[in-house]
Structures are given as C-alpha cells and as structure tokens.
Design a protein around this motif. Sequence first.
Motif, PDB file in Angstrom:
ATOM      1  N   ASP A  11       0.840  -1.192   0.000  1.00 32.51           N
ATOM      2  CA  ASP A  11       0.000   0.000   0.000  1.00 32.51           C
ATOM      3  C   ASP A  11       0.878   1.247   0.000  1.00 32.51           C
ATOM      4  O   ASP A  11       0.618   2.208  -0.724  1.00 32.51           O
ATOM      5  CB  ASP A  11      -0.908   0.031   1.241  1.00 32.51           C
ATOM      6  N   LEU A  28       1.012   3.932  10.446  1.00 32.95           N
ATOM      7  CA  LEU A  28       0.479   3.053   9.404  1.00 32.95           C
ATOM      8  C   LEU A  28       0.111   1.686   9.983  1.00 32.95           C
ATOM      9  O   LEU A  28      -0.923   1.101   9.621  1.00 32.95           O
ATOM     10  CB  LEU A  28       1.494   2.894   8.273  1.00 32.95           C
ATOM     11  N   GLN A  33      -2.179  -0.973   7.618  1.00 32.23           N
ATOM     12  CA  GLN A  33      -1.692  -0.772   6.259  1.00 32.23           C
ATOM     13  C   GLN A  33      -0.570  -1.774   5.917  1.00 32.23           C
ATOM     14  O   GLN A  33       0.163  -2.236   6.787  1.00 32.23           O
ATOM     15  CB  GLN A  33      -1.156   0.652   6.109  1.00 32.23           C
ATOM     16  N   ALA A 358      -4.726   6.138   4.782  1.00 32.44           N
ATOM     17  CA  ALA A 358      -5.708   5.096   5.078  1.00 32.44           C
ATOM     18  C   ALA A 358      -7.006   5.326   4.317  1.00 32.44           C
ATOM     19  O   ALA A 358      -7.610   4.370   3.775  1.00 32.44           O
ATOM     20  CB  ALA A 358      -5.981   5.051   6.576  1.00 32.44           C
ATOM     21  N   THR A 361      -6.264   4.537   0.625  1.00 29.68           N
ATOM     22  CA  THR A 361      -6.102   3.107   0.410  1.00 29.68           C
ATOM     23  C   THR A 361      -7.443   2.390   0.444  1.00 29.68           C
ATOM     24  O   THR A 361      -7.720   1.500  -0.369  1.00 29.68           O
ATOM     25  CB  THR A 361      -5.165   2.507   1.469  1.00 29.68           C
TER      26      THR A 361
END
Length: 375
Positions: A11, A28, A33, A358, A361
Amino acid sequence: MNGNGASERFDTVVVGGGQAGLAMGYQLRRRGQRFVILEAADRIGDSWRKRWDSLRLFTPARHDGLPGWDFPAPGWSFPTRDEMAEYLEAYAARFELPVRTGMRVDGLRREGDRLVVTAGDHAFEADNVVVASGAYERAKLPAFAADLDPGIAQLHSSRYLGPSQLREGGVLVVGAGNSGAEIALESAANGHPTWLSGRPVGEIPFRIEGTASRLLLERLVIRFVFYRVLTVRTPAGRKARSQRASQGAPLIRTKAADFEAAGIDRVARVAGVRDGWPVLEDGRLLQVANVVWCTGFEHNFSWIDLPGVGRHEPPHERGVVQGEPGLYLLGLHFLYSLSSAMIHGVGRDADHIARHIAARTAARRRPGERVAVSA
C-alpha cells in the motif's frame, strides 16, 4: 527488480528509517496498512551515530519520544547522540516495524496509477510513497571551498565527529548557528586557536539546563509556541517560517559570552578564497589549518522523476504533495509547525498523513480484499 525481476507491492513505501519514517510506520501499522520502510544505512539510528561525539539534544527526554513510547530516560535529562540512536533502533523492534536497512533509494517514478520506488536492483510498487528522509539530506558547501589550499583540512559538520579529526593549528568554523557554536567551543577547549565566522543569530535568554528553562522552555516554548502557535495556519507561524529560511534558529545551549570566555574570535562572513586561504568580507585573510563548514543542508529530490518535483521542496499541503496523488513528505522543517522536524513534533504530522493514506487506500482497495500488514 528483486532478483527474479519482479516488483514487490505494498500500500505504502516509506523512504527513510529515521525518526520521521519510524513515526510514520507506527501510524500506518495502527491502521492495518501494508507497508515497508526503506533505510539507506546498514543500521537503524546510524544517522545519529554519524554526528559528532559530544552531541546532545536540545529538548529534554520527556519530549524526545515518538508516538506510543516515551524516551526511557529521566524526564529532564538531555539525551546524547548514541542514546537517541539506540532508542530509534529499539523503537523499531518494539513495534515490529518492517524496516529494510541497506536500501538506498535512487528512483521514484509513476507507472500507470501506481508509484515505483527503486533501490539498486530492488523495485517496490505502491499506491503511496512517503518521503521521510528528513531535513538533512545533502551537505551544502560554497563553490569556493574547492579553491582552498589542499593542505587545509576541510570538514562539513555532517562529517565532524570530534577534535581528533582536526590538524594542529587554527580552526575556522564557518556558520554561527547552533552546530557552529558548539563545534567552535569544542575546538577552542582542545587548544586550537578558533575563529567563528557568520552573522549572529541571537540566543535564548536562559540556560536550558536551569530552572527558568523548566518553566519557560518546556511549558511555554516547546508545548505551546513551537507546537501550537507557530504553524502554517497562523500569521505568526507563516512569518516565522519565512524568517527561518533566511535567518536561522537562535542559539539554544551556547551564549555569546561563552565565545569570549573561550577566546574565540568572532569574525565577518567568509567571502571567498585568496592565495589558497579563506578571506573574509572585511578583506582579512585567515591562515588556518582547518575549516569546518557549518553551512547547513539542502534538499535532494533529484531522484524523484515526477512532474513539478526537482531540487527544491515541492508544493504541498501539510505534507500532501499537490498535483501528485499518493506522494507525501514528512520530517521537513516547518512542514506544518516549527516542531515538524523535531522529535516531539513529527508524530503529529505522521498521524495526519497516515489518516490521509488510510482513506485513500480504502477507496482504492478492491471489495473483499484482505487487509494485512506485510514486511
């Protein structure tokens, strides 16, 4: 490519495993992630270990922790260079951050809707890339440094470790900011006739180890002024940001009186070279054995092959690069506030960028795709 010619996919790729990159990794991981942190050095914390031996932080330990873990030292102590390096290494281990050392990133380009990061023969594809290599990327030297007599020992502050590197004789320290002031005092204390060149930058009006510092430095300056008042959203912050670029920060640990007590000669700025010797703006020639350049650093974005990104800091909104979806900056001076490049301020910026990543993603992830953290 990675041996077999394939790229690894994540990611997010974080470039830089210093305090900014580790804070980013923490944020993260909290959000589930899939990411990797690429660190050029062979060991986490080496960016600190390579600084001069007597270096101590300007902020007390109670403000030197990254998100999730306070610095393990008495709150009003000032950590050393090596203590900070060890803390960063332990931090990465504590939170199981996927740091790959020995990965010097040399390229970033876009292929379709993804970004590709290269480090030698390794390639990493990602939706997002965070450039967290910090504010001290490339040593800045004047062009005329190459004209100095080869018999003069020259060091940039980034390569200065201690007086043992200096040759017998006089030392000219160029740059009168915090690094230059501390190196000049150390040089003089070791018996070298020492000259300090550069415009005075001012000083804070108290000793940082004293009682006044506990009342003013911590409660007013660090917690309030640096963190909340001087931001890009306030008129005072925007003014301070523009002034910092041209004037530099005031002296924190040293005072003008210290130079006089140590016998250091404050001189005009270095204008160039004559007959192999440094010459000052007032025409004075200094026949010294050593020159230590405390002339700062400049950004190095030359490895990024994207439109609008070049030598200088690209336009961004609190680290979110404008016009380049998925590209972020972290750990730079005044990214959002005066504390952005400081240990106590980088966590807030990392949290802001992580929330942005986030959300991005989640919007790009395919329905039903499993979320997992990968090393």
